[in-house]
Write a protein that holds these residues in place. Structure first.
Motif, PDB file in Angstrom:
ATOM      1  N   UNK A  49       0.841  -1.212   0.000  1.00  0.00           N
ATOM      2  CA  UNK A  49       0.000   0.000   0.000  1.00  0.00           C
ATOM      3  C   UNK A  49       0.865   1.245   0.000  1.00  0.00           C
ATOM      4  N   UNK A  50       0.432   2.272  -0.730  1.00  0.00           N
ATOM      5  CA  UNK A  50       1.253   3.478  -0.816  1.00  0.00           C
ATOM      6  C   UNK A  50       1.387   4.166   0.534  1.00  0.00           C
ATOM      7  N   UNK A  51       2.517   4.843   0.711  1.00  0.00           N
ATOM      8  CA  UNK A  51       2.799   5.483   1.986  1.00  0.00           C
ATOM      9  C   UNK A  51       1.810   6.609   2.269  1.00  0.00           C
ATOM     10  N   UNK A  52       1.469   7.369   1.246  1.00  0.00           N
ATOM     11  CA  UNK A  52       0.488   8.431   1.447  1.00  0.00           C
ATOM     12  C   UNK A  52      -0.326   8.600   0.179  1.00  0.00           C
ATOM     13  N   UNK A  63      -1.331   8.315  -5.724  1.00  0.00           N
ATOM     14  CA  UNK A  63      -1.827   8.923  -6.964  1.00  0.00           C
ATOM     15  C   UNK A  63      -0.756   8.882  -8.037  1.00  0.00           C
ATOM     16  N   UNK A  64       0.486   9.128  -7.635  1.00  0.00           N
ATOM     17  CA  UNK A  64       1.590   9.095  -8.601  1.00  0.00           C
ATOM     18  C   UNK A  64       1.728   7.685  -9.172  1.00  0.00           C
ATOM     19  N   UNK A  65       1.625   6.679  -8.275  1.00  0.00           N
ATOM     20  CA  UNK A  65       1.737   5.293  -8.744  1.00  0.00           C
ATOM     21  C   UNK A  65       0.604   4.964  -9.711  1.00  0.00           C
ATOM     22  N   UNK A  66      -0.604   5.454  -9.394  1.00  0.00           N
ATOM     23  CA  UNK A  66      -1.741   5.187 -10.276  1.00  0.00           C
ATOM     24  C   UNK A  66      -1.527   5.797 -11.652  1.00  0.00           C
ATOM     25  N   UNK A  67      -1.102   7.054 -11.667  1.00  0.00           N
ATOM     26  CA  UNK A  67      -0.918   7.736 -12.952  1.00  0.00           C
ATOM     27  C   UNK A  67       0.197   7.067 -13.748  1.00  0.00           C
ATOM     28  N   UNK A  68       1.258   6.623 -13.040  1.00  0.00           N
ATOM     29  CA  UNK A  68       2.342   5.916 -13.730  1.00  0.00           C
ATOM     30  C   UNK A  68       1.822   4.643 -14.370  1.00  0.00           C
ATOM     31  N   UNK A  69       0.968   3.940 -13.631  1.00  0.00           N
ATOM     32  CA  UNK A  69       0.414   2.699 -14.183  1.00  0.00           C
ATOM     33  C   UNK A  69      -0.418   2.983 -15.431  1.00  0.00           C
ATOM     34  N   UNK A  70      -1.210   4.061 -15.384  1.00  0.00           N
ATOM     35  CA  UNK A  70      -2.007   4.426 -16.561  1.00  0.00           C
ATOM     36  C   UNK A  70      -1.100   4.737 -17.745  1.00  0.00           C
ATOM     37  N   UNK A  71      -0.041   5.491 -17.477  1.00  0.00           N
ATOM     38  CA  UNK A  71       0.866   5.863 -18.565  1.00  0.00           C
ATOM     39  C   UNK A  71       1.535   4.633 -19.152  1.00  0.00           C
ATOM     40  N   UNK A  72       1.859   3.671 -18.277  1.00  0.00           N
ATOM     41  CA  UNK A  72       2.489   2.455 -18.781  1.00  0.00           C
ATOM     42  C   UNK A  72       1.528   1.699 -19.696  1.00  0.00           C
ATOM     43  N   UNK A  73       0.253   1.656 -19.291  1.00  0.00           N
ATOM     44  CA  UNK A  73      -0.750   1.010 -20.142  1.00  0.00           C
ATOM     45  C   UNK A  73      -0.847   1.684 -21.499  1.00  0.00           C
ATOM     46  N   UNK A  74      -0.826   3.035 -21.496  1.00  0.00           N
ATOM     47  CA  UNK A  74      -0.883   3.758 -22.774  1.00  0.00           C
ATOM     48  C   UNK A  74       0.333   3.430 -23.620  1.00  0.00           C
TER      49      UNK A  74
END
Lengths: 183, 367
Positions: free
Chosen positions: A22-25, A30-41
Motif C-alpha cells: 500500500x502506498x505510503x500516502x 496517486x503518482x503510482x496510479x498515474x504511472x500505471x495508466x501511462x504504462x498502459x498507454x
C-alpha cells in the motif's frame, strides 16, 4: 512392464498474486496510479507500431502444419494401382460413421488394387466427418490419407458426400518413370 | 462582404440591406459546410478509430472496401440507410423518434461558435473562420451540449427496455456530475482570459504567446481535468457507462436500429470533435503559434493548426479506448465528485487569486 496410459501431472490450481504494498500516502498512491495508466498507454502505442499478426487469408495463404488433418485422399502405388484393398477397417474405426466401403474381388485380367480385393464403392460423408484421423490409423495399407486441403465448403449437402472418384489420387503419368512422384 | 458601393441601390435595396442579406447567405453557406464537414469527419473518424484500434490490437482493421478500406464509411452508410427501422411495440413512438435528433442536432450546432482561424482578409474582403462570434460563446456551447444529453435520456426512457433505461439513467447522472468539473476547469481559462467570447479567449493566448495549458501549474491542472471530464461528457471509454456493451446490451440505444442508431453515433463522434475543439480554444490557444495579425498566407495556416490539434485530441480518444477498461459506475461517480470537482474548485480559486493579485495580465509562474 505396465505403462501408465496417462501421466499424472501436478497442476497448480491457484497462483498466489502478490499485491503491491500500500502506498505510503495519498500523493505517492496517486503518482503510482498515474504511472500505471501511462504504462498502459505505452503498451498500446507500442503495439500500434508493430506488424499486425493477421494473415490476409484469400491472398495470403496460412501456414499448414505438416500433420494437418484435412481432406481425405485414397493413395495409389507408383504403378498406378490403388493401395486400398477394401477391408472396411476405416469404416469400422470411424466414430461418426462417415465412411462407407463396399469391397469386391479384383478382376484377374485388369486388377484395380494389388491385393485380392479392392474398394468397389468408397464414400466419405464430409458433413459427418470430424477429422479425427482414426481411419488413417486403422488403414493397414496406408491407402487413406488426410491431406492439407482445408477449403471444403460447398453449397449443397449432396456435394459434401465424396465418392471414390473424388477421393482417389490422380493416376501417375506413365512417361515420367524415372522421377519420384509425390502423393 | 463586397464593397458597399457596388451593391448600393441594386434591386432598389440600399447598402446596409445588402450587407445583411450577404451576411445571412455567408452564414448559411458556412453552416452548410460545417455540418457536412462534421458529418464527413464523423464518417472517416469511424474508419480511423477502427484502423487505429486494429493496429493497437496487432491486426489490420477494415481494409477491404476500396484502397486501404477508404470507402468503408460509405459502405457502412449505405448499409445503415437500408436497414429496417424498428420501433419496439411498447415504446413511446414520438419520443423514440425524436430522441436521436435531440442528440445529434445540438452536437452539430455547437461548432458555430468555434473560431477556427484568425479574422483575416481574402482578396481584400474580410473573412472570418466562424459562423457566429457570440460574446457568451462558451456559455452557448455548454448550454447546447447539455441539451444533447436529453437525447440519451429520452432514448433510454422511450425504448421501454430495462437496458436502455439504465443506460439513459447512467448517462444523465454521469453527464450532470462531470459537467460541474468540466465547467469549473473551463472557468479557469475564462478567468485568465477575462472573457466568455471564444475568439477573444484564443486572441488572448495568441497575443500573450502562451496557451493557457502552459500557465503552470493551474492552467495545466485545469486542462487535464477538462480533458478527463470531456471524455466522460462524450460517453467514451473508459467512461462509456451509458453504453456499457458488456453489461447493458448497448445501453441507451439498445432498441435503435438503422439510421436512428447511426444518428446516436454521429452525435457521439461530433461531440468528441466539439469537446476537442473547445479544449483547443480554451487551453491550447486555437491557432496559437500563428500570430493573429500575421500576413494573409500565414494567417491561412491558422485553421490547419487548429484542425491538427483537434486531430491530436481525437487520436487521444481512440488511444484511451484501446487502453483502459471501463470504470465501475460508483468509481466513476466518486472520481467526478471526490477528485475532479474539489481539485477544479481549488484550482479555480487559486487562479482567480493570482489573476486578482497580478492585475497587469502577467502570469507570474509562466516563465
Amino acid at each position: 512392464m505396465v505403462v501408465p496410459r496417462y501421466e499424472r501431472r501436478e497442476t497448480v490450481a491457484f497462483v498466489e498474486v502478490k499485491s503491491p504494498p500500500p502506498p505510503a500516502n495519498a500523493l505517492s498512491g496517486a503518482v503510482a496510479d498515474v504511472t500505471a495508466l501511462a504504462r498502459g498507454l505505452g503498451v498500446t502505442l507500442g503495439y500500434m507500431f508493430q506488424k499486425p499478426v493477421t494473415i490476409q487469408y484469400p491472398e495470403e495463404r496460412p501456414r499448414i502444419s505438416a500433420r494437418h488433418r484435412g481432406r481425405h485422399e485414397l493413395e495409389r502405388h507408383d504403378n498406378g494401382l490403388e493401395k486400398c484393398v477394401g477391408c472396411e477397417l476405416c469404416a469400422l474405426a470411424c466414430p461418426s460413421k462417415a465412411i462407407f466401403v463396399e469391397g469386391a474381388e479384383n478382376p484377374p485380367d485388369a486388377p484395380v488394387s494389388i491385393g485380392e480385393r479392392y474398394a468397389k464403392t468408397y464414400i466419405v460423408n464430409m458433413i459427418r466427418c470430424i477429422f479425427c484421423g482414426f481411419c488413417v490409423e486403422a488403414c493397414p495399407t496406408e491407402a487413406l490419407q488426410l491431406k492439407k486441403v482445408f477449403e471444403l465448403a460447398d453449397y449443397t449437402r449432396e456435394s459434401m458426400i465424396y465418392s471414390k472418384e473424388t477421393l482417389l489420387a490422380p493416376a501417375p503419368k506413365r512417361e515420367a518413370t524415372d522421377s519420384w512422384m509425390p502423393g | 462582404m463586397p464593397d458597399e458601393t457596388i451593391m448600393d441601390g441594386l434591386f432598389g435595396l440600399d447598402g446596409a440591406t445588402w450587407d445583411m442579406i450577404l451576411a445571412v447567405i455567408t452564414a448559411l453557406i458556412k453552416a452548410f459546410v460545417i455540418v457536412n464537414g462534421l458529418l464527413l469527419a464523423f464518417a472517416y473518424m469511424t474508419l480511423t478509430e477502427r484502423k487505429v484500434l486494429g493496429r493497437m490490437q496487432a491486426r489490420f482493421g477494415p481494409n477491404r472496401v476500396g484502397p486501404f478500406g477508404l470507402l468503408q464509411p460509405i459502405a457502412d452508410g449505405i448499409k445503415l440507410a437500408f436497414k429496417e427501422d424498428v420501433t419496439p411495440r411498447q415504446a413511446n413512438f414520438w419520443v423514440h423518434m425524436v430522441a436521436p435528433m435531440m442528440a445529434l442536432i445540438p452536437a452539430l450546432i455547437i461548432f458555430a461558435v468555434i473560431p477556427l482561424g484568425p479574422e483575416m482578409r481574402i482578396l481584400g474582403q474580410p473573412w472570418t473562420w466562424y459562423v457566429a462570434k457570440i460574446n457568451v460563446g462558451y456559455l452557448y456551447a455548454t448550454a447546447i451540449a447539455s441539451v444533447g444529453v436529453y437525447g440519451l435520456v429520452l432514448a433510454g426512457w422511450a425504448s421501454n427496455s430495462k437496458y436502455a433505461l439504465l443506460g439513459g439513467l447512467r448517462a444523465s447522472a454521469q453527464v450532470i456530475s462531470y459537467e460541474l468539473a468540466q465547467g469549473l476547469a473551463a472557468m479557469t481559462a475564462l478567468v485568465l482570459a477575462g472573457s466568455l467570447n471564444l475568439y477573444e479567449i484564443v486572441n488572448q493566448q495568441v497575443s500573450s504567446g502562451l496557451p493557457y495549458a502552459l500557465y503552470l501549474p493551474f492552467g495545466l491542472i485545469a486542462f487535464v481535468i477538462y480533458v478527463v471530464a470531456g471524455v466522460a461528457e462524450s460517453n467514451r471509454a473508459p467512461f462509456d457507462m451509458a453504453e456499457a456493451e458488456g453489461e447493458l446490451g448497448a445501453g441507451f440505444h439498445t432498441e435503435y436500429s438503422g439510421f436512428k442508431w447511426s444518428m446516436f453515433f454521429m452525435a457521439e463522434y461530433v461531440n468528441m470533435i466539439n469537446i476537442s475543439a473547445l479544449a483547443t480554444v480554451l487551453f491550447l490557444g486555437g491557432w496559437w503559434p500563428i500570430p493573429t495579425d500575421a500576413p494573409g498566407i500565414i494567417q491561412g495556416l491558422g485553421p490547419i493548426v487548429f484542425l491538427i490539434k483537434i486531430g491530436a485530441f481525437m487520436f487521444m480518444f481512440i488511444w484511451l479506448r484501446a487502453t483502459f477498461p471501463r470504470l465501475r459506475f460508483d468509481r466513476l461517480m466518486s472520481l467526478g465528485w471526490k477528485v475532479l470537482l474539489p481539485i477544479a474548485l481549488v484550482n479555480l480559486l487559486l487562479t482567480s487569486a493570482v489573476v486578482a493579485l497580478w492585475p497587469l495580465g502577467v502570469w507570474p509562474f509562466a516563465q
